[in-house]
Write a protein that holds these residues in place. Sequence first.
Motif, PDB file in Angstrom:
ATOM      1  N   LYS A 182       4.006   0.928  -4.743  1.00  0.00           N
ATOM      2  CA  LYS A 182       5.145   0.017  -4.564  1.00  0.00           C
ATOM      3  C   LYS A 182       4.739  -1.464  -4.606  1.00  0.00           C
ATOM      4  CE  LYS A 182       8.312   3.210  -3.859  1.00  0.00           C
ATOM      5  NZ  LYS A 182       7.491   4.407  -4.083  1.00  0.00           N
ATOM      6  N   ASP A 183       3.708  -1.744  -5.376  1.00  0.00           N
ATOM      7  CA  ASP A 183       3.258  -3.126  -5.556  1.00  0.00           C
ATOM      8  C   ASP A 183       3.938  -3.686  -6.801  1.00  0.00           C
ATOM      9  OD1 ASP A 183       2.004  -5.523  -5.920  1.00  0.00           O
ATOM     10  OD2 ASP A 183      -0.033  -4.738  -5.874  1.00  0.00           O
ATOM     11  N   MET A 184       4.737  -4.756  -6.627  1.00  0.00           N
ATOM     12  CA  MET A 184       5.497  -5.295  -7.748  1.00  0.00           C
ATOM     13  C   MET A 184       4.928  -6.618  -8.248  1.00  0.00           C
ATOM     14  SD  MET A 184       9.397  -4.363  -6.618  1.00  0.00           S
ATOM     15  CE  MET A 184      10.060  -4.937  -8.171  1.00  0.00           C
ATOM     16  N   SER A 185       3.662  -6.890  -7.961  1.00  0.00           N
ATOM     17  CA  SER A 185       3.066  -8.111  -8.481  1.00  0.00           C
ATOM     18  C   SER A 185       2.898  -7.997  -9.990  1.00  0.00           C
ATOM     19  CB  SER A 185       1.711  -8.357  -7.824  1.00  0.00           C
ATOM     20  OG  SER A 185       0.766  -7.385  -8.226  1.00  0.00           O
ATOM     21  N   ARG A 186       2.867  -9.121 -10.657  1.00  0.00           N
ATOM     22  CA  ARG A 186       2.720  -9.134 -12.109  1.00  0.00           C
ATOM     23  C   ARG A 186       1.412  -8.464 -12.526  1.00  0.00           C
ATOM     24  NH1 ARG A 186       5.123 -13.577 -15.229  1.00  0.00           N
ATOM     25  NH2 ARG A 186       7.137 -14.026 -14.300  1.00  0.00           N
ATOM     26  N   LYS A 187       0.339  -8.793 -11.830  1.00  0.00           N
ATOM     27  CA  LYS A 187      -0.958  -8.225 -12.169  1.00  0.00           C
ATOM     28  C   LYS A 187      -0.942  -6.706 -12.051  1.00  0.00           C
ATOM     29  CE  LYS A 187      -5.856  -8.585 -10.949  1.00  0.00           C
ATOM     30  NZ  LYS A 187      -6.862  -9.260 -10.077  1.00  0.00           N
ATOM     31  N   LYS A 188      -0.295  -6.197 -10.993  1.00  0.00           N
ATOM     32  CA  LYS A 188      -0.255  -4.761 -10.771  1.00  0.00           C
ATOM     33  C   LYS A 188       0.531  -4.054 -11.878  1.00  0.00           C
ATOM     34  CE  LYS A 188      -0.810  -0.885  -8.621  1.00  0.00           C
ATOM     35  NZ  LYS A 188      -2.139  -0.242  -8.541  1.00  0.00           N
ATOM     36  N   LEU A 189       1.689  -4.598 -12.225  1.00  0.00           N
ATOM     37  CA  LEU A 189       2.521  -3.951 -13.243  1.00  0.00           C
ATOM     38  C   LEU A 189       1.858  -3.993 -14.619  1.00  0.00           C
ATOM     39  CD1 LEU A 189       6.090  -5.136 -12.164  1.00  0.00           C
ATOM     40  CD2 LEU A 189       4.916  -2.989 -11.636  1.00  0.00           C
ATOM     41  N   VAL A 190       1.118  -5.060 -14.909  1.00  0.00           N
ATOM     42  CA  VAL A 190       0.369  -5.117 -16.171  1.00  0.00           C
ATOM     43  C   VAL A 190      -0.669  -4.003 -16.206  1.00  0.00           C
ATOM     44  CG1 VAL A 190      -1.363  -6.450 -17.441  1.00  0.00           C
ATOM     45  CG2 VAL A 190       0.722  -7.567 -16.657  1.00  0.00           C
ATOM     46  N   ASN A 191      -1.347  -3.784 -15.084  1.00  0.00           N
ATOM     47  CA  ASN A 191      -2.359  -2.718 -15.027  1.00  0.00           C
ATOM     48  C   ASN A 191      -1.728  -1.332 -15.166  1.00  0.00           C
ATOM     49  OD1 ASN A 191      -4.533  -4.458 -14.751  1.00  0.00           O
ATOM     50  ND2 ASN A 191      -4.420  -4.479 -12.524  1.00  0.00           N
ATOM     51  N   VAL A 192      -0.516  -1.157 -14.607  1.00  0.00           N
ATOM     52  CA  VAL A 192       0.182   0.129 -14.740  1.00  0.00           C
ATOM     53  C   VAL A 192       0.438   0.434 -16.215  1.00  0.00           C
ATOM     54  CG1 VAL A 192       2.388   1.306 -14.338  1.00  0.00           C
ATOM     55  CG2 VAL A 192       1.248   0.117 -12.452  1.00  0.00           C
ATOM     56  N   VAL A 193       0.964  -0.541 -16.947  1.00  0.00           N
ATOM     57  CA  VAL A 193       1.274  -0.333 -18.367  1.00  0.00           C
ATOM     58  C   VAL A 193      -0.004  -0.153 -19.180  1.00  0.00           C
ATOM     59  CG1 VAL A 193       2.358  -1.368 -20.393  1.00  0.00           C
ATOM     60  CG2 VAL A 193       3.448  -1.588 -18.155  1.00  0.00           C
TER      61      VAL A 193
END
Length: 400
Positions: free
Chosen positions: A178-189
């Motif tokens: 549930k981390d919505m930071s930009r860095k986190k979401l980039v890593n998810v993708v």
Amino acid sequence: MKKIILFVMLAISATMTKAQTNPKPGFIITNTGDTIRGIIDFRTNQKLSKQCDFWANGETKGKTYKPGDIEGFRFDNNGKYFVSRRLNVTGNPELYFAEFMVNGKMNLYCVSYNSDDYFFFEREDGEMAQLVNRSLDYASNHAIEKEKDILAEKKEQYGKVTMLLKDSWTAVEDMKEKDMSRKKLVNVVRDYHKDVCTDGSMCMVYSYDEKADKSKTHFKAFAGYAYYSKERTDHQAFPNENYPGSAFEIGIGVEVDLERVMKGFSIEGGLAFSPKASSEHKKTESVITCYEKGRITFAFGAVKRFGNGNIQPLVRCGGFVVSHFGAKEIFGSRVSEKYSYHFSETSWGNTTHWGAYLGAGAQMAVGKHYVRLHGDWYKSIEPSSLGNMMKWGVTAEFGL
């Protein structure tokens, strides 16, 4: 007093309007695929989602592009990259300049709207899911009974994004944090692409210096000299007497540049300490009252710098709170230059009052640091039962 502050603020605003650009090198991509290099106004993400202010190299006149007018634009040095996309942010699909963050088996875009970040996950087959990172302002502007709706929205969105990522166990597990930071979401993708891609191609992460999204913060130290042309408080035994005097002060502070909001604009906060000082009021040549005290002052305000040179003029304004400690009033008769006979002595303890300040000066760059000299006028707000003060000061600052 209010009219003076209003006049100064209007003058600052008018000047700001004339110097709104925060120029950064970059390029635009036309709808025919051509690349034109020049200067782009680097503003807030919300501003950039609506328009691109561009000056082509060699041109003095700029042009404003709306989403759809061009294919996209990007800042140099692997900077932010925006593309025209029709996305559903407000309930109806509209064209935006969406920040292009990842390009691969799953694309990731972001649109800033009303202080919220709208992330769009787009799978290569065109299927899309949205994830909204609500700002604190959104939560504070909604009643408590709406909190359940906000939580339900977030839960539903996480579910849809997770379904879109179902072909990558790593990406699905990442989303559980549930981390919505930009860095986190980039890593998810990015993890999704690594798991799904079978042709060995690399996904393109349009990375940028994360500091570009953050306001630059300066820590500073300062020292100054102030003359108090008026200083009274209702605590004193002789309420009609004024105690003019002077004092040195030292302090520390912090200043945050908001260049993407307004060029040359920053907010500042400072804590100043003035050691024990004394001033006198003469009733006659021999009868005097003496006021002794120390001061701690907290100030918070705005600074506007002008021009692009090494030396920049500036104006500043804001509010302050000053606390007097160890305040003591002595009423007596001077017998000689060295000796006084005291009629009475009164200790007040701590007293506090507040007001506004205005100032002007200049700043000179010293490498990555700066030195600054400014003169200021401080005035307590009236009517006030806590005090009445007028201060004129000159302060030198060094910013890291």
